[in-house]
Motif scaffolding. Structure first.
Motif, PDB file in Angstrom:
ATOM      1  N   ASP A  73     -44.855  61.603 -42.294  1.00 47.96           N
ATOM      2  CA  ASP A  73     -45.762  61.482 -40.380  1.00 47.96           C
ATOM      3  C   ASP A  73     -45.492  61.608 -39.515  1.00 47.96           C
ATOM      4  O   ASP A  73     -46.157  62.659 -38.379  1.00 47.96           O
ATOM      5  CB  ASP A  73     -46.134  60.226 -41.010  1.00 47.96           C
ATOM      6  N   ILE A  74     -44.747  61.376 -38.845  1.00 47.84           N
ATOM      7  CA  ILE A  74     -43.567  62.066 -37.467  1.00 47.84           C
ATOM      8  C   ILE A  74     -43.647  63.213 -37.603  1.00 47.84           C
ATOM      9  O   ILE A  74     -44.239  64.011 -36.098  1.00 47.84           O
ATOM     10  CB  ILE A  74     -42.788  60.942 -36.893  1.00 47.84           C
ATOM     11  N   ASN A 134     -49.341  68.992 -45.270  1.00 47.85           N
ATOM     12  CA  ASN A 134     -49.635  68.816 -43.853  1.00 47.85           C
ATOM     13  C   ASN A 134     -48.919  66.583 -44.361  1.00 47.85           C
ATOM     14  O   ASN A 134     -49.321  66.320 -42.591  1.00 47.85           O
ATOM     15  CB  ASN A 134     -50.973  68.311 -44.707  1.00 47.85           C
ATOM     16  N   SER A 185     -44.488  65.557 -39.019  1.00 44.73           N
ATOM     17  CA  SER A 185     -46.027  66.499 -39.580  1.00 44.73           C
ATOM     18  C   SER A 185     -47.112  66.087 -38.273  1.00 44.73           C
ATOM     19  O   SER A 185     -47.749  67.103 -37.384  1.00 44.73           O
ATOM     20  CB  SER A 185     -46.640  65.951 -40.581  1.00 44.73           C
ATOM     21  N   ARG A 186     -47.547  65.004 -37.517  1.00 41.99           N
ATOM     22  CA  ARG A 186     -48.341  65.405 -36.062  1.00 41.99           C
ATOM     23  C   ARG A 186     -47.824  66.471 -34.777  1.00 41.99           C
ATOM     24  O   ARG A 186     -48.000  66.844 -34.294  1.00 41.99           O
ATOM     25  CB  ARG A 186     -47.873  63.407 -35.515  1.00 41.99           C
ATOM     26  N   MET A 187     -46.240  66.210 -35.338  1.00 42.15           N
ATOM     27  CA  MET A 187     -45.359  67.513 -34.450  1.00 42.15           C
ATOM     28  C   MET A 187     -45.226  68.248 -34.409  1.00 42.15           C
ATOM     29  O   MET A 187     -45.542  69.463 -33.403  1.00 42.15           O
ATOM     30  CB  MET A 187     -44.201  66.802 -33.792  1.00 42.15           C
ATOM     31  N   ILE A 220     -44.612  60.612 -29.276  1.00 44.03           N
ATOM     32  CA  ILE A 220     -44.516  61.078 -30.375  1.00 44.03           C
ATOM     33  C   ILE A 220     -44.324  59.528 -31.666  1.00 44.03           C
ATOM     34  O   ILE A 220     -44.864  59.138 -31.684  1.00 44.03           O
ATOM     35  CB  ILE A 220     -43.591  62.657 -30.928  1.00 44.03           C
ATOM     36  N   ARG A 276     -46.601  71.379 -35.332  1.00 39.68           N
ATOM     37  CA  ARG A 276     -47.987  72.733 -34.839  1.00 39.68           C
ATOM     38  C   ARG A 276     -48.279  73.477 -35.776  1.00 39.68           C
ATOM     39  O   ARG A 276     -47.358  74.472 -36.178  1.00 39.68           O
ATOM     40  CB  ARG A 276     -48.028  73.408 -33.455  1.00 39.68           C
TER      41      ARG A 276
END
Lengths: 242, 170, 170
Positions: free
Chosen positions: C75-76, A114, C78-80, B30, C82
């Motif tokens: 982190d950037i 994650n 994994s946010r993006m 982003i 989907r």
């Protein structure tokens, strides 16, 4: 109830024990198997979730815990050298520590997946750059492979040329009864199989014979170990067979 | 506050990992950097990618940014797309032979003739397009019928199934 | 004769386009540049990618080169990205963790540590390429040994198996 444990969230006895111990809800000396089982039965009756596989998992877990309890209750065996058998709790503790290590590692994997732990990302291979695959083979090797199969299975061809409906045991029963329609009302079993070359037909005939014996329409008698088997008619021929 | 050079790194990482076009608005969202600040950075990056030691470039089309390889290297890249030679396992070859000569045929029939389980072999052949599902056999259990797939003729260099070598023994 | 800077560009284009690991030998073949000349260029490139304005890097594992994003942007990204993939169950994650740290390992060994049966979990992991059969243990029963598969590093964003966090021994 003293222990409210969401049984569904656990994966096996070690997982459950680890949870209970960490919450200081149980001591290894006193694992509440009855209470856990009761809760499970309650869970089943409420949800109606009779998943056989999960029920099996639960049984496995409960029996593991019961086994442990029984070992704790019984006086420990004295070994020949006068040493006591190892305390099952020590073995269990070691198992729990080992299991916990990998449970933690599993958590890391989840965090990596994650992006909660620093990770890298790879590019998805674009579709237009498919690596072409060239098979090192040719049609002759294909034929050779097929011939090899045919050689191994001489019956194979026949197997597929005879439709299943072709041989009916009912018909074979009739055939046997007709063969017994002779003055002596008897026939050697071998005679019945004369002229039959196909394995499936022979099998059907044999099954038909067994069925007639079961129905007590015929009897099979072997006078001696080396003698052939003779089939005798036991009932009068009905018009069905005449 | 994120530095100009770091924004460049982040944009490159985003465009690389996404592997498809990304709009300016999406980049703004982003990165949490205003569009007015981002636009000149993207322009600067596009110029920087022109350097000889770079093999990739950013292209801007319809307000979307995409990372792709430079056309200068198209001949080298096409050299890369050379066929990978692979051998069929003997289990795969046997299964394929059965399907080719006996099609349409069910898995159970194949297994009964070969005398071994064949789920894996069949799914491997399906994946490569050498065989395909051609129908359902109208018997109990409704088993799938397999036949040769589009890839089969190509892989074996046959113009049609009629060209399969005949079975008569030499 | 191809220039040093152009080789760098070509390597970047190849690694980008392939999106999978490429061996040094393959690079030699595609670029038609001797290995002795190529190796220092690759090393130089790996250093150059460390600059702040780069979001990607080359990793070398087992003689294979792969292009991937820098961990700084995890982190950037994994946010993006989907989450299209099915989530792994905690049973699957536990089994996978065991295989990753203890490979090669048999199913029986996994089951004894986890205390539960694991056939289904293992076949699920095999199907997704996260693990693979890596051999046979030379003991009674000849059990299959499992190890992590090619997809493992990709799925968890690890540059190599060495990057797995250490298991502290109590």
């Amino acid at each position: 109830m003293a222990y409210l444990v969401d049984l569904e969230a656990f994966h096996g006895p070690l997982d459950l024990l680890l949870y209970l111990i960490e919450k200081n809800e149980v001591e290894l000396d006193d694992i509440p198997v009855a209470v856990i089982t009761e809760q499970y039965m309650h869970y089943l009756s409420v949800t109606g979730d009779y998943d056989l596989e999960r029920m099996g998992d639960f049984l496995l877990m409960a029996s593991y815990l019961l086994n442990l309890k029984s070992k704790l209750l019984l006086p420990r065996a004295i070994m020949s050298e006068g040493e006591e058998e190892e305390d099952p709790r020590i073995d269990l503790m070691q198992k729990l520590i080992e299991y916990k290590k990998y449970k933690t590692a599993a958590q890391w994997l989840l965090e990596l997946e994650n992006g909660l732990l620093p990770r890298v990302f790879f590019r998805q291979a674009s579709e237009d750059l498919v690596i072409e695959e060239q098979l090192l083979t040719n049609s002759v090797s294909l034929l050779r492979a097929y011939r090899a199969i045919l050689r191994r299975m001489p019956e194979a061809d026949e197997l597929y040329q005879i439709p299943d409906e072709d041989i009916s045991i009912q018909e074979k029963m009739q055939q046997i009864m007709l063969a017994l329609n002779n003055p002596a009302r008897e026939i050697w079993m071998q005679q019945l199989f004369e002229g039959i070359s196909r394995r499936r037909e022979a099998l059907a005939l044999f099954l038909a014979l067994l069925e007639l014996i079961r129905l007590q329409k015929v009897t099979a008698i072997q006078e001696d170990n080396n003698e052939d088997i003779k089939i005798y008619l036991r009932v009068e021929l009905s018009h069905d067979y005449a | 506050m994120i530095m100009r050079e770091e924004i460049k790194g982040a944009v490159e990482a985003i465009l690389f990992a996404r592997a498809e076009r990304v709009s300016a608005d999406e980049l703004v969202e982003i990165l949490d950097v205003p569009l007015l600040e981002l636009k000149p950075i993207l322009r600067e990056m596009m110029v920087e990618y022109r350097e000889a030691n770079r093999g990739i470039q950013i292209i801007l089309e319809d307000g979307y940014y995409t990372l792709c390889s430079k056309p200068d290297y198209s001949d080298i890249l096409s050299r890369m797309i050379r066929p990978v030679k692979r051998r069929l396992s003997s289990a795969a070859l046997e299964t394929l032979a059965l399907i080719a000569y006996r099609q349409p045929i069910t898995r159970a029939e194949i297994e009964s003739i070969r005398g071994v389980k064949g789920d894996k072999t069949i799914s491997g052949l399906l994946e490569r397009g050498l065989i395909e599902e051609v129908g359902i056999k109208p018997v109990v259990g409704k088993p799938i019928l397999y036949g040769t797939g589009e890839e089969f003729l190509r892989a074996f260099g046959l113009a049609s199934l009629q060209e399969l070598p005949g079975l008569e023994e030499e």
